[in-house]
Design a protein around this motif. Structure first.
Motif, PDB file in Angstrom:
ATOM      1  N   ASN A   9       0.912  -1.140   0.050  1.00  0.00           N
ATOM      2  CA  ASN A   9      -0.070  -0.024  -0.228  1.00  0.00           C
ATOM      3  C   ASN A   9       0.844   1.360  -0.160  1.00  0.00           C
ATOM      4  OD1 ASN A   9      -2.338   1.624   0.255  1.00  0.00           O
ATOM      5  ND2 ASN A   9      -2.167   1.493   2.506  1.00  0.00           N
ATOM      6  N   ILE A  10       1.839   1.408   0.754  1.00  0.00           N
ATOM      7  CA  ILE A  10       2.789   2.527   0.953  1.00  0.00           C
ATOM      8  C   ILE A  10       3.409   2.457  -0.180  1.00  0.00           C
ATOM      9  CG2 ILE A  10       4.647   3.338   2.042  1.00  0.00           C
ATOM     10  CD1 ILE A  10       3.731   2.016   4.717  1.00  0.00           C
ATOM     11  N   SER A  11       3.870   1.429  -1.000  1.00  0.00           N
ATOM     12  CA  SER A  11       4.573   1.584  -2.225  1.00  0.00           C
ATOM     13  C   SER A  11       3.637   2.173  -3.426  1.00  0.00           C
ATOM     14  CB  SER A  11       5.109   0.044  -2.545  1.00  0.00           C
ATOM     15  OG  SER A  11       5.981  -0.366  -1.783  1.00  0.00           O
ATOM     16  N   LEU A  12       2.233   1.650  -3.522  1.00  0.00           N
ATOM     17  CA  LEU A  12       1.627   2.082  -4.386  1.00  0.00           C
ATOM     18  C   LEU A  12       1.573   3.420  -4.164  1.00  0.00           C
ATOM     19  CD1 LEU A  12      -0.894  -0.976  -4.641  1.00  0.00           C
ATOM     20  CD2 LEU A  12       0.753  -0.331  -6.417  1.00  0.00           C
ATOM     21  N   ALA A  13       1.136   3.907  -3.156  1.00  0.00           N
ATOM     22  CA  ALA A  13       1.005   5.584  -3.082  1.00  0.00           C
ATOM     23  C   ALA A  13       2.130   6.295  -3.291  1.00  0.00           C
ATOM     24  CB  ALA A  13       0.799   5.645  -1.430  1.00  0.00           C
ATOM     25  N   LEU A  14       3.358   5.701  -2.959  1.00  0.00           N
ATOM     26  CA  LEU A  14       4.619   6.709  -3.318  1.00  0.00           C
ATOM     27  C   LEU A  14       4.705   6.568  -4.832  1.00  0.00           C
ATOM     28  CD1 LEU A  14       7.096   7.954  -2.212  1.00  0.00           C
ATOM     29  CD2 LEU A  14       8.124   5.910  -2.506  1.00  0.00           C
ATOM     30  N   LEU A  15       4.401   5.545  -5.617  1.00  0.00           N
ATOM     31  CA  LEU A  15       4.570   5.450  -7.060  1.00  0.00           C
ATOM     32  C   LEU A  15       3.529   6.364  -7.694  1.00  0.00           C
ATOM     33  CD1 LEU A  15       5.431   3.950  -9.456  1.00  0.00           C
ATOM     34  CD2 LEU A  15       3.789   2.163  -9.271  1.00  0.00           C
ATOM     35  N   VAL A  16       2.210   6.597  -7.200  1.00  0.00           N
ATOM     36  CA  VAL A  16       1.288   7.484  -7.775  1.00  0.00           C
ATOM     37  C   VAL A  16       1.736   8.865  -7.561  1.00  0.00           C
ATOM     38  CG1 VAL A  16      -1.004   8.166  -7.367  1.00  0.00           C
ATOM     39  CG2 VAL A  16      -0.805   5.980  -7.148  1.00  0.00           C
ATOM     40  N   LEU A  17       2.308   9.145  -6.269  1.00  0.00           N
ATOM     41  CA  LEU A  17       2.717  10.556  -6.237  1.00  0.00           C
ATOM     42  C   LEU A  17       3.921  10.928  -7.294  1.00  0.00           C
ATOM     43  CD1 LEU A  17       3.031  13.080  -4.346  1.00  0.00           C
ATOM     44  CD2 LEU A  17       4.374  12.003  -2.833  1.00  0.00           C
ATOM     45  N   LEU A  18       4.882   9.849  -7.238  1.00  0.00           N
ATOM     46  CA  LEU A  18       5.980  10.224  -8.253  1.00  0.00           C
ATOM     47  C   LEU A  18       5.627  10.395  -9.687  1.00  0.00           C
ATOM     48  CD1 LEU A  18       8.713   7.894  -6.591  1.00  0.00           C
ATOM     49  CD2 LEU A  18       8.293  10.203  -6.489  1.00  0.00           C
ATOM     50  N   ILE A  75      -1.492  10.020  -1.444  1.00  0.00           N
ATOM     51  CA  ILE A  75      -2.384   9.981  -2.424  1.00  0.00           C
ATOM     52  C   ILE A  75      -3.066  11.157  -2.622  1.00  0.00           C
ATOM     53  CG2 ILE A  75      -4.643   8.999  -3.201  1.00  0.00           C
ATOM     54  CD1 ILE A  75      -2.331   7.227  -3.696  1.00  0.00           C
ATOM     55  N   SER A  76      -3.545  11.824  -1.429  1.00  0.00           N
ATOM     56  CA  SER A  76      -4.004  13.173  -1.220  1.00  0.00           C
ATOM     57  C   SER A  76      -3.366  14.082  -1.939  1.00  0.00           C
ATOM     58  CB  SER A  76      -4.632  13.419  -0.097  1.00  0.00           C
ATOM     59  OG  SER A  76      -3.606  13.622   0.885  1.00  0.00           O
ATOM     60  N   THR A  77      -1.827  14.047  -1.610  1.00  0.00           N
ATOM     61  CA  THR A  77      -0.846  15.191  -2.194  1.00  0.00           C
ATOM     62  C   THR A  77      -0.988  15.034  -3.732  1.00  0.00           C
ATOM     63  OG1 THR A  77       0.398  14.860  -0.170  1.00  0.00           O
ATOM     64  CG2 THR A  77       1.434  15.751  -2.135  1.00  0.00           C
ATOM     65  N   ALA A  78      -0.722  13.722  -4.040  1.00  0.00           N
ATOM     66  CA  ALA A  78      -0.841  13.438  -5.607  1.00  0.00           C
ATOM     67  C   ALA A  78      -2.128  13.848  -6.143  1.00  0.00           C
ATOM     68  CB  ALA A  78      -0.959  11.860  -5.636  1.00  0.00           C
ATOM     69  N   THR A  79      -3.348  13.735  -5.701  1.00  0.00           N
ATOM     70  CA  THR A  79      -4.431  14.296  -5.905  1.00  0.00           C
ATOM     71  C   THR A  79      -4.431  15.852  -6.283  1.00  0.00           C
ATOM     72  OG1 THR A  79      -5.856  12.695  -4.854  1.00  0.00           O
ATOM     73  CG2 THR A  79      -7.032  14.697  -5.488  1.00  0.00           C
ATOM     74  N   GLY A  80      -3.904  16.452  -5.430  1.00  0.00           N
ATOM     75  CA  GLY A  80      -3.730  18.027  -5.398  1.00  0.00           C
ATOM     76  C   GLY A  80      -2.799  18.371  -6.461  1.00  0.00           C
ATOM     77  N   ILE A  81      -1.598  17.785  -7.018  1.00  0.00           N
ATOM     78  CA  ILE A  81      -0.615  17.836  -7.676  1.00  0.00           C
ATOM     79  C   ILE A  81      -1.514  17.505  -9.196  1.00  0.00           C
ATOM     80  CG2 ILE A  81       1.445  17.160  -8.967  1.00  0.00           C
ATOM     81  CD1 ILE A  81       2.477  16.408  -6.195  1.00  0.00           C
ATOM     82  N   VAL A  82      -2.234  16.661  -9.392  1.00  0.00           N
ATOM     83  CA  VAL A  82      -2.763  16.346 -10.565  1.00  0.00           C
ATOM     84  C   VAL A  82      -3.710  17.546 -10.999  1.00  0.00           C
ATOM     85  CG1 VAL A  82      -4.322  14.830 -11.676  1.00  0.00           C
ATOM     86  CG2 VAL A  82      -2.533  13.958 -10.411  1.00  0.00           C
ATOM     87  N   VAL A  83      -4.575  18.012 -10.071  1.00  0.00           N
ATOM     88  CA  VAL A  83      -5.358  18.792 -10.475  1.00  0.00           C
ATOM     89  C   VAL A  83      -4.989  20.118 -10.465  1.00  0.00           C
ATOM     90  CG1 VAL A  83      -7.375  17.544  -9.459  1.00  0.00           C
ATOM     91  CG2 VAL A  83      -6.223  19.300  -7.952  1.00  0.00           C
ATOM     92  N   THR A  84      -3.929  20.597  -9.954  1.00  0.00           N
ATOM     93  CA  THR A  84      -3.294  22.027  -9.989  1.00  0.00           C
ATOM     94  C   THR A  84      -2.268  22.148 -11.079  1.00  0.00           C
ATOM     95  OG1 THR A  84      -1.571  21.285  -8.260  1.00  0.00           O
ATOM     96  CG2 THR A  84      -3.568  22.500  -7.576  1.00  0.00           C
TER      97      THR A  84
END
Length: 678
Positions: free
Chosen positions: A35-44, A239-248
């Motif tokens: 779970n942690i690895s997937l979240a980090l992969l999504v963020l990167l 994941i929430s950080t990745a969400t913010g990056i995607v929409v901004t």
């Protein structure tokens, strides 16, 4: 099905299993690390994409990851409450990460929740909502801009289709992100609830079922609860950080790292200012100088290194682009590109630039869009893109229209005047510049805006310059529509018809008629201003008669007779009458006797003196009808209609030649003249 598809399906099944089946502690530890690895992969991934659509699957992926995380929470909660353990990872986060202090762990957990729920998730949700709203509101304007670029010839049909698809996908993406951001918000709330459940019920279960003292139960279950809460909130925060990056990432040019380094360090001298500020902070305050001076020195050195990096000036960049362009012009590929001829070109002098410049109120591009739609309805033909460009070789107020590289029309406009066409009786009080209306050759005047109202009172037809040029373009394209219909365009029409009438198309082409032969029939109809929009009727006729003859001239005559209702409605007057000039029996016999039959088809071979007499008689009849303000129409028998058209098309191309079989039975035909050879 590929291995990748199976892996995704297996992951979804695993999520469902976590909600139902108790997993062993070692498996929970593995899934937590995953779970942690997937979240980090999504963020990167979100940081390295160039535009949001490159990660268009993010809303769906966000839902699956949220469900996966909640499934883990259910499994760890089940394990904590039933066994008093949840694997080595949870225990490690509860003891090592927070130092075994339950209070510190709770504070860290609350801070993570506040950061995720209040700061990141709330902002991402708002950005997603606004982006979705503005993307939908901007869709009509973007579509119009694409149509304008297409009509100006700046992009191709393929590029326009790609841009429209991208706009549609952007709207769908931001709409999905607006909803997907609610998943993160709900996940944060669920995390708080699960922690409270684990803490309260863990202590109760430890005391009642396991017989632990209240202090030991509180310590054990508090550490496990805090560890579980932190281990689930860290990937949730990623994941929430990745969400913010995607929409901004609305106006980014590259990935996040490139954009940050490029834009943040765009002004190296600002690093000197920041370094001086940090240095003074150490001097003027009790802060240790050993902290501020190295940082200030590092920033100053960085500013010095960046300022020494050569930056290309605009002049150098332009020179480099010009050099590249020159090299490209020398390549054989660029020479081949120069051979392309645009189907339709509209060129104008620099004085008419406001016509096409939307910033100056020009609407020529929008008018051309409407012209193409109008002609598609009237002629049944998809008009190619009109390439619009200025040409300094033309006079400032001059324009010309080319079809397949050849000039077809030329005109002149006065943008600060109106074109007034006389009702027949001119009034001397209407002052203006004498000219000729370009579309129909009528006498007209260019008048000032002050004279417009007075001219309209005296019955003049007053139009503005954009309407003059758009009418001219429409008439020229209609007159030359048959030249715009090639085999490729015919194939597109056939493919469109085949979607609704596959059997009909198969019966006509490729056997017994090729695409080229069908194109010749359609071109002959368009040349005489007969619409080919009713393709089913045209192909029904070709299916009936193509087996008897492959002569495209003869087939076109059969098609005209099948389109009798359409042709009649085009020429008949509102009262149901049709005034025509008829061919006498002697004239028709003279034409019939002059028909030469060959193995390549029939053609008219008439004595020059006889053809001269016929043409003079037709010219006299047309002149008499013009004096009567009647439109000339020549009516003859079906056997000679095609040859009468061959005789007159060079001298009277706009005069319709109809046969008796092309008129409906309920039409009252009035003969207002006869073509004789006496």
């Amino acid at each position: 099905m590929s291995a990748r598809d199976l892996s995704v399906l297996a992951s979804v099944i695993l999520i469902v299993a976590m909600l139902i089946i108790p997993f062993p502690s070692w498996m929970l530890s593995v899934l937590i690390i995953v779970n942690i690895s997937l979240a980090l992969l999504v963020l990167l991934t979100s940081m390295n994409m160039n535009e949001p659509l490159q990660f268009s699957i993010f809303p769906s992926l966000l839902l699956l990851l949220t469900l996966f995380r909640l499934g883990l929470n259910v499994s760890t909660t089940r394990s904590i409450l039933s066994k008093g353990e949840a694997g080595g990872v949870v225990e490690t986060f509860g003891t090592f990460v927070v130092g075994g202090n339950v209070l510190v762990g709770l504070v860290v957990f609350v801070i993570l929740i506040v950061i995720q729920f209040i700061v990141i998730t709330k902002g991402s949700e708002r950005v997603s909502e606004v982006a979705a709203r503005f993307t939908l509101d901007a869709m009509p304007g973007k579509q119009m801009s694409i149509d304008a670029d297409l009509n100006a010839g700046m992009i191709s049909e393929h590029d326009a289709r790609h841009r429209r698809d991208k706009i549609s996908r952007e709207a769908d993406f931001y709409g999905a992100m607006d909803g997907a951001s609610k998943f993160v918000k709900g996940d944060a709330i669920a995390g708080i609830v699960i922690v409270m459940i684990n803490l309260i019920f863990g202590i109760i279960i430890g005391m009642t079922q396991q017989g632990l003292p209240i202090g030991e139960a509180a310590t054990r279950y508090s550490l496990l609860t805090v560890g579980d809460g932190i281990v689930s909130q860290i990937p949730a925060l990623l994941i929430s950080t990745a969400t913010g990056i995607v929409v901004t990432r609305a106006a980014s040019e590259g990935n996040l790292g490139q954009d940050i380094m490029k834009q943040l360090l765009a002004y190296p001298y600002m690093l000197y200012v920041a370094a001086f500020t940090i240095f003074m902070l150490g001097v003027a305050t009790p802060i240790n100088d050993l902290l501020t001076i190295p940082i200030a020195a590092a920033m100053a050195i960085g500013g010095f290194m960046l300022s020494r990096t050569p930056v290309e000036s605009e002049t150098e960049t332009a020179a480099m682009e010009e050099e590249i362009e020159t090299e490209e012009m020398k390549s054989p590929e660029s020479v081949v590109n120069l051979l392309n001829v645009d189907p339709i070109e509209f060129e104008f002098g620099y004085g008419l630039i406001p016509l096409a410049d939307t910033n100056q109120g020009g609407d020529l591009l929008d008018r051309i869009v409407m012209i193409r739609r109008q002609l598609a309805i009237e002629l049944g033909l998809v008009i190619p893109v009109v390439r619009i460009r200025d040409n300094i070789q033309l006079q400032p107020n001059e324009y010309r229209l080319k079809i397949k590289g050849s000039e077809m029309a030329r005109g002149e406009l006065l943008l600060d005047h109106y074109l007034a066409m006389s009702p027949g009786v001119e009034d001397d009080s209407i002052e203006g510049i004498d000219t000729v209306e370009p579309s129909f050759g009528l006498p007209a005047k260019w008048i000032s805006e002050d004279m417009k109202e007075q001219a309209e009172i005296f019955g003049y037809t007053v139009v503005d310059p954009p309407s003059v040029v758009s009418t001219h373009i429409t008439e020229v394209i209609k007159t030359n529509a048959h030249e715009l219909l090639g085999r490729q365009e015919t194939k597109q029409l056939i493919d469109h018809l085949q979607e609704s009438y596959p059997i009909l198309v198969e019966e006509v082409t490729p056997n017994p008629l090729s695409v080229g032969e069908v194109q010749k029939v359609l071109a002959k109809l368009l040349k005489e201003n007969v619409s080919v929009r009713n393709l089913p009727v045209i192909f029904e006729t070709l299916a009936d008669f193509s087996k008897m003859s492959s002569d495209t001239d003869l087939l076109a005559e059969y098609v005209r007779q099948a389109l009798a209702r359409q042709i009649t409605n085009h020429y008949v007057q509102e009262n149901g009458n049709l005034k025509v000039v008829t061919m006498s029996g002697k004239a028709e016999k003279l034409i019939a006797d002059s028909i030469q039959q060959t193995e390549h088809g029939n053609y008219l071979s008439m004595d020059p003196s006889d053809s001269q007499r016929l043409l003079e008689t037709i010219a006299n009849q047309i002149e008499q009808l013009s004096l009567m303000e009647e439109s000339p129409i020549i009516l003859c028998s079906p056997a000679v209609r095609m040859y009468v058209r061959q005789l007159t098309e060079r001298y009277f191309p706009q005069v319709p030649i109809l046969s008796y079989n092309e008129l409906e039975a309920n039409v009252e035909v009035q003969s207002v003249g006869v073509v004789n050879v006496d």
